[in-house]
Design an enzyme around this catalytic site. Structure first.
Site, PDB file in Angstrom:
ATOM      1  N   GLN A  86       0.830  -1.204   0.000  1.00  0.00           N
ATOM      2  CA  GLN A  86       0.000   0.000   0.000  1.00  0.00           C
ATOM      3  C   GLN A  86       0.866   1.257   0.000  1.00  0.00           C
ATOM      4  O   GLN A  86       0.344   2.364  -0.143  1.00  0.00           O
ATOM      5  CB  GLN A  86      -0.900  -0.007   1.242  1.00  0.00           C
ATOM      6  CG  GLN A  86      -1.889  -1.150   1.278  1.00  0.00           C
ATOM      7  CD  GLN A  86      -2.619  -1.219   2.613  1.00  0.00           C
ATOM      8  OE1 GLN A  86      -2.057  -1.614   3.624  1.00  0.00           O
ATOM      9  NE2 GLN A  86      -3.881  -0.827   2.618  1.00  0.00           N
ATOM     10  N   HIS A 116      -1.062   1.213  -4.769  1.00  0.00           N
ATOM     11  CA  HIS A 116      -1.477   2.617  -4.832  1.00  0.00           C
ATOM     12  C   HIS A 116      -0.548   3.471  -5.687  1.00  0.00           C
ATOM     13  O   HIS A 116      -0.609   4.701  -5.625  1.00  0.00           O
ATOM     14  CB  HIS A 116      -1.559   3.192  -3.413  1.00  0.00           C
ATOM     15  CG  HIS A 116      -2.628   2.560  -2.582  1.00  0.00           C
ATOM     16  ND1 HIS A 116      -2.592   2.544  -1.203  1.00  0.00           N
ATOM     17  CD2 HIS A 116      -3.760   1.894  -2.936  1.00  0.00           C
ATOM     18  CE1 HIS A 116      -3.655   1.904  -0.746  1.00  0.00           C
ATOM     19  NE2 HIS A 116      -4.377   1.512  -1.782  1.00  0.00           N
TER      20      HIS A 116
END
Length: 271
Positions: A101, A119
């Site tokens: 992430q 991300h």
């Protein structure tokens, strides 16, 4: 169940095909602050949303002014023992896919190759019109050249290359624009309010379905884009271990929880 790193070693030995999900806690020992406290709550106001970034020129200028200051530290961050340990586990054949992430690129810097940047990456900037991708250091040159009166300013580091620069007239800051088409430039990361590209989600799901264990490293799983994989692992009957100092959203789904610094737990594991 909360135990020590010996149990973590046993978990990995019993589940040699791991789906790994990492979060901000994996990079805090590299000097990159995280967003949440040990209870999973916000330490600071939530980050910029996609809608505000694209629709508010002053908010966008504020973002880039803070980013110009924050990049000086963020761009120099180096991988730590947790990143190195996960790279070694991959080289030993233990990791089906490492999904992060984080947007700092430190897993790749440490030598991991089978990485999905869920991300995106902060070291790339994308034009929202012509899709041109620009290295973030090049944008730093653009920012400093266009805003020489801001270069001397300093501020404390904030998560994801941000800096706590406030009490300024951001309407006077000149944001960078695409030098080809003049379009808005945006970091090549998924902002709050954006969706993770479908291809990344499908790649992660395929890897999880082929794994025999899930290892969460340094993530509270408060963001749904990460929590969904813990939910899926639970539905598939795949055991989940989390290495995290604080509470996670999936505590009730865990087979094992190691409440230690990621660097300490993983470095002693591979040592």
């Amino acid at each position: 169940m909360t135990v020590n790193d010996n149990a973590l070693q046993d978990f990995i030995a019993r589940h040699p095909r791991l789906f790994v999900l990492t979060g901000a806690g994996c990079s805090t020992d590299s000097g990159i602050p995280d967003y949440r406290d040990e209870a999973g709550g916000w330490k600071r106001r939530p980050p910029m949303t996609y809608q505000v970034f694209m629709g508010d020129s002053v908010a966008r200028a504020r973002y880039w002014a803070r980013s110009m200051i924050g990049w000086r530290s963020f761009g120099r961050a180096r991988y730590n023992a947790a990143h190195a340990a996960l790279a070694r586990l991959e080289h030993q054949g233990h990791i089906v896919l490492l999904v992060t992430q984080n947007v700092d690129g430190l897993h790749e810097a440490a030598g991991s190759t089978n990485v999905l940047d869920l991300h995106g990456r902060l070291d790339r900037v994308r034009c929202m019109i012509c899709e041109r991708v620009i290295p973030r250091p090049d944008v730093q040159v653009m920012l400093e050249s266009a805003n020489p009166e801001w270069v001397h300013l300093a501020a404390s580091d904030a998560p994801d290359g941000d800096a706590d620069l406030d009490n300024q007239d951001f309407s006077q800051f000149r944001e960078p624009r695409c030098q080809v088409c003049g379009g808005i430039l945006k970091p090549d990361v998924v902002f709050f309010g954006e969706t993770v590209p479908r291809g990344r989600i499908e790649q992660a799901i395929g890897a999880l379905e082929s794994a025999d264990g899930m290892l969460v490293v340094g993530s509270s799983l408060m963001v749904h884009s990460g929590y969904r994989y813990a939910q899926m692992a639970s539905r598939l009957g795949i055991p989940i271990c989390a290495v995290n100092l604080g509470q996670t959203r999936a505590d009730d789904l865990l087979t094992l929880k190691v409440q230690q610094s990621c660097s300490v737990a993983l470095d002693s594991l591979v040592a």
